[in-house]
Design a protein around this motif. Structure first.
Motif, PDB file in Angstrom:
ATOM      1  N   TRP A 196       8.561   6.979   4.973  1.00  0.00           N
ATOM      2  CA  TRP A 196       8.060   6.492   3.688  1.00  0.00           C
ATOM      3  C   TRP A 196       9.074   5.524   3.103  1.00  0.00           C
ATOM      4  N   ARG A 197       8.587   4.447   2.532  1.00  0.00           N
ATOM      5  CA  ARG A 197       9.458   3.515   1.833  1.00  0.00           C
ATOM      6  C   ARG A 197       9.223   3.679   0.334  1.00  0.00           C
ATOM      7  N   HIS A 198      10.287   3.964  -0.421  1.00  0.00           N
ATOM      8  CA  HIS A 198      10.193   4.198  -1.858  1.00  0.00           C
ATOM      9  C   HIS A 198      10.795   3.031  -2.628  1.00  0.00           C
ATOM     10  N   LEU A 199      10.075   2.602  -3.652  1.00  0.00           N
ATOM     11  CA  LEU A 199      10.530   1.532  -4.525  1.00  0.00           C
ATOM     12  C   LEU A 199      10.357   2.007  -5.963  1.00  0.00           C
ATOM     13  N   PRO A 200      11.451   2.140  -6.718  1.00  0.00           N
ATOM     14  CA  PRO A 200      11.333   2.617  -8.103  1.00  0.00           C
ATOM     15  C   PRO A 200      10.675   1.584  -9.000  1.00  0.00           C
ATOM     16  N   ALA A 201      10.309   2.003 -10.187  1.00  0.00           N
ATOM     17  CA  ALA A 201       9.662   1.103 -11.139  1.00  0.00           C
ATOM     18  C   ALA A 201      10.612  -0.021 -11.537  1.00  0.00           C
ATOM     19  N   GLY A 202      10.061  -1.209 -11.732  1.00  0.00           N
ATOM     20  CA  GLY A 202      10.832  -2.356 -12.195  1.00  0.00           C
ATOM     21  C   GLY A 202      10.241  -2.886 -13.484  1.00  0.00           C
ATOM     22  N   THR A 203      10.728  -4.022 -13.929  1.00  0.00           N
ATOM     23  CA  THR A 203      10.256  -4.570 -15.198  1.00  0.00           C
ATOM     24  C   THR A 203       8.795  -5.006 -15.123  1.00  0.00           C
ATOM     25  N   THR A 204       8.335  -5.380 -13.922  1.00  0.00           N
ATOM     26  CA  THR A 204       6.957  -5.864 -13.783  1.00  0.00           C
ATOM     27  C   THR A 204       6.131  -5.062 -12.786  1.00  0.00           C
ATOM     28  N   ARG A 205       6.625  -3.896 -12.371  1.00  0.00           N
ATOM     29  CA  ARG A 205       5.870  -3.101 -11.401  1.00  0.00           C
ATOM     30  C   ARG A 205       6.070  -1.619 -11.652  1.00  0.00           C
ATOM     31  N   ARG A 206       5.131  -0.837 -11.171  1.00  0.00           N
ATOM     32  CA  ARG A 206       5.241   0.612 -11.222  1.00  0.00           C
ATOM     33  C   ARG A 206       5.934   1.124  -9.962  1.00  0.00           C
ATOM     34  N   ALA A 207       6.530   2.302 -10.054  1.00  0.00           N
ATOM     35  CA  ALA A 207       7.127   2.920  -8.875  1.00  0.00           C
ATOM     36  C   ALA A 207       6.024   3.216  -7.862  1.00  0.00           C
ATOM     37  N   HIS A 208       6.323   3.027  -6.602  1.00  0.00           N
ATOM     38  CA  HIS A 208       5.322   3.342  -5.605  1.00  0.00           C
ATOM     39  C   HIS A 208       5.987   3.666  -4.269  1.00  0.00           C
ATOM     40  N   ARG A 209       5.221   4.252  -3.370  1.00  0.00           N
ATOM     41  CA  ARG A 209       5.671   4.579  -2.031  1.00  0.00           C
ATOM     42  C   ARG A 209       4.646   4.033  -1.047  1.00  0.00           C
ATOM     43  N   VAL A 210       5.093   3.807   0.172  1.00  0.00           N
ATOM     44  CA  VAL A 210       4.175   3.323   1.195  1.00  0.00           C
ATOM     45  C   VAL A 210       4.595   3.920   2.529  1.00  0.00           C
ATOM     46  N   ALA A 211       3.611   4.342   3.318  1.00  0.00           N
ATOM     47  CA  ALA A 211       3.886   4.910   4.632  1.00  0.00           C
ATOM     48  C   ALA A 211       4.103   3.789   5.641  1.00  0.00           C
ATOM     49  N   LEU A 212       5.100   3.948   6.503  1.00  0.00           N
ATOM     50  CA  LEU A 212       5.420   2.969   7.530  1.00  0.00           C
ATOM     51  C   LEU A 212       5.359   3.620   8.901  1.00  0.00           C
ATOM     52  N   ALA A 213       4.854   2.885   9.890  1.00  0.00           N
ATOM     53  CA  ALA A 213       4.754   3.378  11.261  1.00  0.00           C
ATOM     54  C   ALA A 213       5.444   2.401  12.199  1.00  0.00           C
ATOM     55  N   ALA A 214       5.576   2.796  13.448  1.00  0.00           N
ATOM     56  CA  ALA A 214       6.231   1.947  14.445  1.00  0.00           C
ATOM     57  C   ALA A 214       5.563   0.572  14.501  1.00  0.00           C
ATOM     58  N   GLY A 215       6.371  -0.466  14.442  1.00  0.00           N
ATOM     59  CA  GLY A 215       5.849  -1.828  14.460  1.00  0.00           C
ATOM     60  C   GLY A 215       5.720  -2.444  13.090  1.00  0.00           C
ATOM     61  N   ASP A 216       5.815  -1.641  12.019  1.00  0.00           N
ATOM     62  CA  ASP A 216       5.751  -2.175  10.662  1.00  0.00           C
ATOM     63  C   ASP A 216       7.121  -2.723  10.262  1.00  0.00           C
ATOM     64  N   ALA A 217       7.105  -3.723   9.405  1.00  0.00           N
ATOM     65  CA  ALA A 217       8.349  -4.312   8.908  1.00  0.00           C
ATOM     66  C   ALA A 217       8.248  -4.527   7.410  1.00  0.00           C
ATOM     67  N   VAL A 218       9.351  -4.317   6.717  1.00  0.00           N
ATOM     68  CA  VAL A 218       9.425  -4.533   5.267  1.00  0.00           C
ATOM     69  C   VAL A 218      10.484  -5.593   5.007  1.00  0.00           C
ATOM     70  N   PHE A 219      10.114  -6.601   4.219  1.00  0.00           N
ATOM     71  CA  PHE A 219      11.046  -7.653   3.837  1.00  0.00           C
ATOM     72  C   PHE A 219      11.206  -7.616   2.323  1.00  0.00           C
ATOM     73  N   LEU A 220      12.421  -7.355   1.861  1.00  0.00           N
ATOM     74  CA  LEU A 220      12.715  -7.325   0.433  1.00  0.00           C
ATOM     75  C   LEU A 220      13.393  -8.642   0.080  1.00  0.00           C
ATOM     76  N   LEU A 221      12.688  -9.487  -0.662  1.00  0.00           N
ATOM     77  CA  LEU A 221      13.116 -10.870  -0.822  1.00  0.00           C
ATOM     78  C   LEU A 221      14.121 -11.084  -1.943  1.00  0.00           C
ATOM     79  N   ASN A 222      14.452 -10.027  -2.650  1.00  0.00           N
ATOM     80  CA  ASN A 222      15.553 -10.097  -3.597  1.00  0.00           C
ATOM     81  C   ASN A 222      16.195  -8.720  -3.680  1.00  0.00           C
ATOM     82  N   HIS A 223      17.344  -8.661  -4.308  1.00  0.00           N
ATOM     83  CA  HIS A 223      18.062  -7.388  -4.378  1.00  0.00           C
ATOM     84  C   HIS A 223      17.337  -6.431  -5.313  1.00  0.00           C
ATOM     85  N   GLN A 224      17.057  -5.228  -4.847  1.00  0.00           N
ATOM     86  CA  GLN A 224      16.400  -4.216  -5.653  1.00  0.00           C
ATOM     87  C   GLN A 224      16.660  -2.840  -5.052  1.00  0.00           C
ATOM     88  N   PRO A 225      16.748  -1.796  -5.890  1.00  0.00           N
ATOM     89  CA  PRO A 225      16.928  -0.442  -5.353  1.00  0.00           C
ATOM     90  C   PRO A 225      15.717  -0.050  -4.513  1.00  0.00           C
TER      91      PRO A 225
END
Length: 244
Positions: A53-82
């Motif tokens: 699971w990939r967890h991203l806490p709430a930010g100024t313009t978004r709600r906290a959310h989680r997303v399930a990841l499986a083999a072959g998936d990739a996540v690109f975080l385009l700026n610094h964030q927890p």
């Protein structure tokens, strides 16, 4: 013929002078939590095997959310964030989103992966262009490339190359992983072309034929004084219709 998103992706990558560097490649078992936070750089995670699971806490313009990841998936975080991937569907306690727990070990040979374990390749992006802040403002703060997306057919082949390179020598990670991940990012941008949830406003315009000419003109002559009237005139619309 390139799609509008492909053409714009080429323009973005050419001007950003994208370069990726490897952080680590390996696997986690049991209770763990990984993160590339804290380095003040854009980063990526590629799932080599297993799921998490990939967890991203709430930010100024978004709600906290989680997303399930499986083999072959990739996540690109385009700026610094927890953020953090972990095997737990429950998010970490507030303030611990960037913590790292557990021990990463060298990846197992293909077909010998530990049951329940997760193989992960992580690294960072560097953008060497002065346009970085402007261009990244056109993109979401994070993008997920799914292995089963139709637009990711070529990306799956790149992923297999990444996985093969990751398993060559655990003590001397392959420098090709970073280069291959840069190519994977191209397919990630392509995924924006067909995902209304991820596509930001400007990117979504690339799927509107009436606006393609306008976007091309803005990219070609950014120094022009682009007013509502001049943009409406270029696409042969009234101001009222253009604004709507």
């Amino acid at each position: 013929m390139l799609s509008h998103a492909d053409a714009f992706s080429d323009w973005l990558l050419e001007d950003l002078e994208l370069h990726s560097t490897q952080f680590h490649v390996g696997q986690y078992c049991g209770a763990w939590q990984a993160s590339t936070s804290g380095h003040r750089r854009a980063s990526f995670h590629v799932v080599l095997h297993g799921s998490c699971w990939r967890h991203l806490p709430a930010g100024t313009t978004r709600r906290a959310h989680r997303v399930a990841l499986a083999a072959g998936d990739a996540v690109f975080l385009l700026n610094h964030q927890p953020h953090c991937p972990s095997p737990d569907p429950q998010p970490p306690a507030p303030g611990r989103e960037s913590a790292r727990d557990g021990q990463m070990t060298p990846p197992d040979a293909p077909g010998q992966e530990a049951p329940g374990g997760l193989g992960l390749a992580c690294g960072f992006f560097e953008f060497k262009s002065g346009l970085e802040d402007l261009v990244l403002g056109l993109l979401p703060d994070h993008v997920i490339a799914r292995h089963d997306q139709p637009t990711q057919h070529g990306a799956r082949q790149i992923f297999e190359l990444i996985r093969a390179e990751a398993q060559l020598d655990p003590h001397a990670p392959s420098p090709l992983i970073a280069r291959l991940t840069s190519h994977l990012f191209v397919y990630t941008l392509r995924a924006l072309d067909s995902n209304d949830e991820l596509a930001p406003c400007f990117w979504a315009l690339l799927r509107r034929p009436a606006f393609v000419q306008l976007i091309a003109a803005i990219v070609a002559t950014p120094g022009e004084r682009w007013t509502t009237a001049s943009m409406a005139y270029l696409v042969h619309m009234s101001r009222a219709r253009f604004c709507k």
